[in-house]
Design a protein around this motif. Structure first.
Motif, PDB file in Angstrom:
ATOM      1  N   PHE A  29       0.840  -1.203   0.000  1.00 51.77           N
ATOM      2  CA  PHE A  29       0.000   0.000   0.000  1.00 51.77           C
ATOM      3  C   PHE A  29       0.869   1.244   0.000  1.00 51.77           C
ATOM      4  CE2 PHE A  29      -3.615   2.609   0.587  1.00 51.77           C
ATOM      5  CZ  PHE A  29      -3.299   3.564   1.519  1.00 51.77           C
ATOM      6  N   SER A  30       1.902   1.216   0.841  1.00 48.49           N
ATOM      7  CA  SER A  30       2.832   2.340   0.886  1.00 48.49           C
ATOM      8  C   SER A  30       4.151   1.856   1.466  1.00 48.49           C
ATOM      9  CB  SER A  30       2.282   3.480   1.726  1.00 48.49           C
ATOM     10  OG  SER A  30       2.132   3.088   3.080  1.00 48.49           O
ATOM     11  N   ILE A  31       5.175   2.639   1.233  1.00 51.50           N
ATOM     12  CA  ILE A  31       6.506   2.341   1.778  1.00 51.50           C
ATOM     13  C   ILE A  31       6.906   3.481   2.687  1.00 51.50           C
ATOM     14  CG2 ILE A  31       8.920   1.903   1.267  1.00 51.50           C
ATOM     15  CD1 ILE A  31       8.073   0.724  -1.399  1.00 51.50           C
ATOM     16  N   ASN A  32       7.270   3.171   3.917  1.00 54.53           N
ATOM     17  CA  ASN A  32       7.649   4.201   4.878  1.00 54.53           C
ATOM     18  C   ASN A  32       9.125   4.569   4.767  1.00 54.53           C
ATOM     19  OD1 ASN A  32       5.022   4.120   5.928  1.00 54.53           O
ATOM     20  ND2 ASN A  32       5.568   2.506   7.381  1.00 54.53           N
ATOM     21  N   VAL A  33       9.952   3.549   4.727  1.00 53.69           N
ATOM     22  CA  VAL A  33      11.399   3.742   4.708  1.00 53.69           C
ATOM     23  C   VAL A  33      12.029   2.662   3.828  1.00 53.69           C
ATOM     24  CG1 VAL A  33      13.525   3.850   6.072  1.00 53.69           C
ATOM     25  CG2 VAL A  33      11.364   4.582   7.086  1.00 53.69           C
ATOM     26  N   MET A  34      13.042   3.038   3.066  1.00 54.21           N
ATOM     27  CA  MET A  34      13.852   2.057   2.350  1.00 54.21           C
ATOM     28  C   MET A  34      15.311   2.332   2.678  1.00 54.21           C
ATOM     29  SD  MET A  34      12.049   1.523  -1.364  1.00 54.21           S
ATOM     30  CE  MET A  34      12.720  -0.135  -1.572  1.00 54.21           C
ATOM     31  N   GLY A  35      16.099   1.287   2.653  1.00 49.28           N
ATOM     32  CA  GLY A  35      17.482   1.501   3.007  1.00 49.28           C
ATOM     33  C   GLY A  35      18.390   0.379   2.561  1.00 49.28           C
ATOM     34  N   TRP A  36      19.671   0.589   2.837  1.00 46.29           N
ATOM     35  CA  TRP A  36      20.700  -0.386   2.525  1.00 46.29           C
ATOM     36  C   TRP A  36      21.500  -0.694   3.789  1.00 46.29           C
ATOM     37  CZ3 TRP A  36      21.043  -2.748  -2.114  1.00 46.29           C
ATOM     38  CH2 TRP A  36      20.363  -2.174  -3.190  1.00 46.29           C
ATOM     39  N   TYR A  37      21.757  -1.963   3.964  1.00 41.42           N
ATOM     40  CA  TYR A  37      22.603  -2.450   5.039  1.00 41.42           C
ATOM     41  C   TYR A  37      23.681  -3.317   4.394  1.00 41.42           C
ATOM     42  CZ  TYR A  37      18.995  -0.937   8.306  1.00 41.42           C
ATOM     43  OH  TYR A  37      18.111  -0.182   9.031  1.00 41.42           O
ATOM     44  N   LEU A  87      38.559  -0.590   0.197  1.00 48.97           N
ATOM     45  CA  LEU A  87      38.625  -2.029   0.458  1.00 48.97           C
ATOM     46  C   LEU A  87      37.614  -2.440   1.525  1.00 48.97           C
ATOM     47  CD1 LEU A  87      42.490  -2.541   0.477  1.00 48.97           C
ATOM     48  CD2 LEU A  87      40.908  -3.088  -1.371  1.00 48.97           C
ATOM     49  N   GLU A  88      37.458  -1.582   2.523  1.00 43.49           N
ATOM     50  CA  GLU A  88      36.578  -1.918   3.640  1.00 43.49           C
ATOM     51  C   GLU A  88      35.093  -1.821   3.302  1.00 43.49           C
ATOM     52  OE1 GLU A  88      39.066   0.282   3.627  1.00 43.49           O
ATOM     53  OE2 GLU A  88      38.585   2.102   4.775  1.00 43.49           O
ATOM     54  N   ASP A  89      34.769  -1.403   2.090  1.00 40.65           N
ATOM     55  CA  ASP A  89      33.369  -1.398   1.655  1.00 40.65           C
ATOM     56  C   ASP A  89      32.948  -2.772   1.138  1.00 40.65           C
ATOM     57  OD1 ASP A  89      33.928   1.869   0.304  1.00 40.65           O
ATOM     58  OD2 ASP A  89      32.855   1.365   2.153  1.00 40.65           O
ATOM     59  N   THR A  90      33.891  -3.689   1.037  1.00 44.54           N
ATOM     60  CA  THR A  90      33.561  -5.041   0.591  1.00 44.54           C
ATOM     61  C   THR A  90      32.581  -5.693   1.551  1.00 44.54           C
ATOM     62  OG1 THR A  90      35.683  -5.361  -0.530  1.00 44.54           O
ATOM     63  CG2 THR A  90      34.506  -7.339   0.164  1.00 44.54           C
ATOM     64  N   ALA A  91      31.464  -6.152   1.000  1.00 43.41           N
ATOM     65  CA  ALA A  91      30.414  -6.746   1.838  1.00 43.41           C
ATOM     66  C   ALA A  91      29.267  -7.220   0.952  1.00 43.41           C
ATOM     67  CB  ALA A  91      29.877  -5.732   2.850  1.00 43.41           C
ATOM     68  N   VAL A  92      28.372  -7.965   1.554  1.00 42.06           N
ATOM     69  CA  VAL A  92      27.083  -8.227   0.925  1.00 42.06           C
ATOM     70  C   VAL A  92      26.150  -7.096   1.327  1.00 42.06           C
ATOM     71  CG1 VAL A  92      25.114  -9.791   0.734  1.00 42.06           C
ATOM     72  CG2 VAL A  92      27.424 -10.726   0.964  1.00 42.06           C
ATOM     73  N   GLY A 113      20.332  -9.917  -0.994  1.00 41.95           N
ATOM     74  CA  GLY A 113      21.707  -9.430  -0.921  1.00 41.95           C
ATOM     75  C   GLY A 113      22.416  -9.440  -2.257  1.00 41.95           C
ATOM     76  N   THR A 114      23.326  -8.507  -2.418  1.00 43.59           N
ATOM     77  CA  THR A 114      24.166  -8.440  -3.619  1.00 43.59           C
ATOM     78  C   THR A 114      25.596  -8.149  -3.172  1.00 43.59           C
ATOM     79  OG1 THR A 114      24.407  -7.444  -5.817  1.00 43.59           O
ATOM     80  CG2 THR A 114      23.716  -5.972  -4.044  1.00 43.59           C
ATOM     81  N   LEU A 115      26.543  -8.867  -3.745  1.00 42.67           N
ATOM     82  CA  LEU A 115      27.924  -8.809  -3.285  1.00 42.67           C
ATOM     83  C   LEU A 115      28.691  -7.680  -3.964  1.00 42.67           C
ATOM     84  CD1 LEU A 115      30.301 -10.020  -1.682  1.00 42.67           C
ATOM     85  CD2 LEU A 115      30.692 -11.564  -3.620  1.00 42.67           C
TER      86      LEU A 115
END
Length: 120
Positions: A29-37, A87-92, A113-115
């Protein structure tokens, strides 16, 4: 049922850029928050950035000035532009959303997840 599908992860050299995308679909119906972890090997999942429907953004200190989160409500999309990668941004990287269903039920949804690998 609500789904989030991420794309855009890849191998990139230090100093390079990547753009991640996340598409929400299903009974929304609606989206309140979207984000990336993100979750690096051997570490806990951590916040990268979030954006609300009124455009309020929040960033982890480690990515401020390098990453930009944006969203297109009508298309139920959220993007993460990542510049000056380290380098330290490497993550899923995981997409996350807090949505309201047509029955006014609040759901928290995660993508698969995306690598992102930053390496020379």
């Amino acid at each position: 049922q609500v789904q989030l599908v991420e794309s855009g992860g890849n191998l990139v050299q230090p100093g390079g850029s990547l753009r991640l995308s996340c598409a929400a679909s299903g009974s929304i119906f609606s989206i309140n928050v979207m984000g990336w972890y993100r979750q690096a090997p051997g570490k806990e999942r951590e916040l990268v950035a979030t954006v609300t429907t009124i455009g309020y953004t929040n960033y982890a200190d480690s990515v401020k000035g390098r990453f930009t989160i944006s969203t297109i409500d009508a298309k139920k999309m959220v993007y993460l532009q990542m510049n000056s990668l380290k380098l330290e941004d490497t993550a899923v990287y995981y997409c996350n959303a807090e949505v309201m269903t047509p029955l006014y039920k609040k759901l928290e949804v995660w993508g698969q997840g995306t690598l992102v690998t930053v390496s020379s």
